[in-house]
Enzyme design. Sequence first.
Site, PDB file in Angstrom:
ATOM      1  N   ARG A 126      -0.538  -2.131  -6.780  1.00  0.00           N
ATOM      2  CA  ARG A 126      -0.757  -3.256  -5.856  1.00  0.00           C
ATOM      3  C   ARG A 126      -1.699  -4.281  -6.481  1.00  0.00           C
ATOM      4  O   ARG A 126      -1.463  -5.486  -6.387  1.00  0.00           O
ATOM      5  CB  ARG A 126      -1.317  -2.717  -4.537  1.00  0.00           C
ATOM      6  CG  ARG A 126      -1.667  -3.768  -3.489  1.00  0.00           C
ATOM      7  CD  ARG A 126      -2.020  -3.059  -2.187  1.00  0.00           C
ATOM      8  NE  ARG A 126      -2.845  -3.847  -1.298  1.00  0.00           N
ATOM      9  CZ  ARG A 126      -2.376  -4.663  -0.354  1.00  0.00           C
ATOM     10  NH1 ARG A 126      -1.075  -4.810  -0.207  1.00  0.00           N
ATOM     11  NH2 ARG A 126      -3.197  -5.323   0.446  1.00  0.00           N
TER      12      ARG A 126
ATOM     13  N   ARG B 148       0.864  -1.173   0.000  1.00  0.00           N
ATOM     14  CA  ARG B 148       0.000   0.000   0.000  1.00  0.00           C
ATOM     15  C   ARG B 148       0.904   1.227   0.000  1.00  0.00           C
ATOM     16  O   ARG B 148       2.047   1.165   0.453  1.00  0.00           O
ATOM     17  CB  ARG B 148      -0.915   0.014   1.229  1.00  0.00           C
ATOM     18  CG  ARG B 148      -1.842  -1.200   1.337  1.00  0.00           C
ATOM     19  CD  ARG B 148      -2.653  -1.138   2.629  1.00  0.00           C
ATOM     20  NE  ARG B 148      -3.574  -2.253   2.749  1.00  0.00           N
ATOM     21  CZ  ARG B 148      -3.309  -3.402   3.349  1.00  0.00           C
ATOM     22  NH1 ARG B 148      -2.098  -3.587   3.903  1.00  0.00           N
ATOM     23  NH2 ARG B 148      -4.194  -4.379   3.419  1.00  0.00           N
TER      24      ARG B 148
ATOM     25  N   HIS C 228      -2.554   2.633  -6.012  1.00  0.00           N
ATOM     26  CA  HIS C 228      -3.091   1.339  -5.585  1.00  0.00           C
ATOM     27  C   HIS C 228      -3.253   0.382  -6.758  1.00  0.00           C
ATOM     28  O   HIS C 228      -3.294  -0.842  -6.568  1.00  0.00           O
ATOM     29  CB  HIS C 228      -4.435   1.542  -4.879  1.00  0.00           C
ATOM     30  CG  HIS C 228      -4.736   0.499  -3.848  1.00  0.00           C
ATOM     31  ND1 HIS C 228      -3.998   0.351  -2.694  1.00  0.00           N
ATOM     32  CD2 HIS C 228      -5.684  -0.478  -3.799  1.00  0.00           C
ATOM     33  CE1 HIS C 228      -4.482  -0.641  -1.979  1.00  0.00           C
ATOM     34  NE2 HIS C 228      -5.499  -1.168  -2.633  1.00  0.00           N
TER      35      HIS C 228
ATOM     36  N   TYR D 129      -9.132 -11.051  -7.286  1.00  0.00           N
ATOM     37  CA  TYR D 129      -8.192 -11.063  -8.410  1.00  0.00           C
ATOM     38  C   TYR D 129      -8.388 -12.275  -9.316  1.00  0.00           C
ATOM     39  O   TYR D 129      -7.968 -12.249 -10.471  1.00  0.00           O
ATOM     40  CB  TYR D 129      -6.756 -11.004  -7.892  1.00  0.00           C
ATOM     41  CG  TYR D 129      -6.491  -9.757  -7.091  1.00  0.00           C
ATOM     42  CD1 TYR D 129      -6.459  -8.504  -7.701  1.00  0.00           C
ATOM     43  CD2 TYR D 129      -6.316  -9.812  -5.714  1.00  0.00           C
ATOM     44  CE1 TYR D 129      -6.240  -7.351  -6.966  1.00  0.00           C
ATOM     45  CE2 TYR D 129      -6.095  -8.666  -4.971  1.00  0.00           C
ATOM     46  CZ  TYR D 129      -6.068  -7.439  -5.598  1.00  0.00           C
ATOM     47  OH  TYR D 129      -5.868  -6.295  -4.872  1.00  0.00           O
TER      48      TYR D 129
ATOM     49  N   LYS E 208      -2.097  -2.652   7.922  1.00  0.00           N
ATOM     50  CA  LYS E 208      -3.258  -2.184   8.669  1.00  0.00           C
ATOM     51  C   LYS E 208      -3.331  -2.874  10.029  1.00  0.00           C
ATOM     52  O   LYS E 208      -3.038  -4.059  10.154  1.00  0.00           O
ATOM     53  CB  LYS E 208      -4.542  -2.483   7.879  1.00  0.00           C
ATOM     54  CG  LYS E 208      -4.749  -1.587   6.665  1.00  0.00           C
ATOM     55  CD  LYS E 208      -6.085  -1.876   6.021  1.00  0.00           C
ATOM     56  CE  LYS E 208      -6.364  -0.931   4.875  1.00  0.00           C
ATOM     57  NZ  LYS E 208      -7.681  -1.205   4.240  1.00  0.00           N
TER      58      LYS E 208
ATOM     59  N   HIS F  68      -3.843  -9.550   3.436  1.00  0.00           N
ATOM     60  CA  HIS F  68      -5.298  -9.614   3.567  1.00  0.00           C
ATOM     61  C   HIS F  68      -5.683 -10.511   4.736  1.00  0.00           C
ATOM     62  O   HIS F  68      -5.121 -11.603   4.890  1.00  0.00           O
ATOM     63  CB  HIS F  68      -5.931 -10.162   2.287  1.00  0.00           C
ATOM     64  CG  HIS F  68      -5.918  -9.196   1.148  1.00  0.00           C
ATOM     65  ND1 HIS F  68      -6.079  -9.574  -0.167  1.00  0.00           N
ATOM     66  CD2 HIS F  68      -5.776  -7.841   1.118  1.00  0.00           C
ATOM     67  CE1 HIS F  68      -6.028  -8.516  -0.952  1.00  0.00           C
ATOM     68  NE2 HIS F  68      -5.835  -7.453  -0.189  1.00  0.00           N
TER      69      HIS F  68
END
Length: 310
Positions: free
Chosen positions: A260, A127, A257, A292, A151, A283
Amino acid sequence: RVRHYSYRSEQTYLDWARRFFDYLRETGATVEGRPVVTRETIRDYISHLATNRQVAASTQNQAFAALLLLSREVLSMDLGDLSRTVRAKRGQRLPTVLSTDEVRRLFAQMKGTLRLMAETIYGGGLRVSECCRLRVQNVDFDNNVLRVIGKGDKFRATLLPESLKEPLRRHLARVRELFDRDRTAGVAGVHLPDALGRKYPNAATEWAWFWVFPSRNLSLDPRTNTVRRHHVSEVPIQRAVREAAAKAGIAKPVTVHTLRHSFATHLLLQNVDLRHIQELLGHQSVETTMIYTHVVKGLRSAPRSPLDAL
């Protein structure tokens, strides 16, 4: 802050509280000039954002989360379960993905540190915030690994491309000169997470904790009012990627982004295991990574259009 939210989250939540109070004053939902916070006023405001302001579902949900924290944790008001009646749902959208040729053309329009940052983001699936906050100790040249704080302060290891090792070494040599000048000038050390500054008093002025991509200018720490060197802002790299995409003639809505997204999609095209890609991206759920697979379906052995058979 007690909940260890980031400074950006603090500012976002405060901003939504101010907007909410302004709305209550404008609509007359006050008693003796003080805004009245109830389940109904929160519901009305969230609906107002969707119907009158026409904000995106993600923005509406952000406002709801801020007001829920305000009412429950600050005002100690039990509003019950509002999640089923207020929160908006987003339709599933496939992310924008660049082809390898488009990525190559994009990088050809960039140069210097901004190109190095863009290549690091694409090469490791970072990110933009994770790239900006990289510290020297997070770059493991021997094992070709970038150790990233994602995160929720979650650590993960992702790829350090072989082709970036030498450019990163040269970049860090220049950054070391800036670090040495700061130490000579007596500049306060870099910001450290949580209580590490108290636990390790000298860590803030150690090379290992310095930023890989430091800001050129000193700035004021908004929490401690200390003048120190922060990491580079996200704005320059975001602007540089948009401008490079335009110069490269890429007719897609390209953002940082997007690199990514492209990283994950290109790994899938190489038949890399989905679980492994999930770990590299950080994730929490594999369902997030599975988006994806829908992108890849359109890229891998696409059927021939019947128009071409005419």
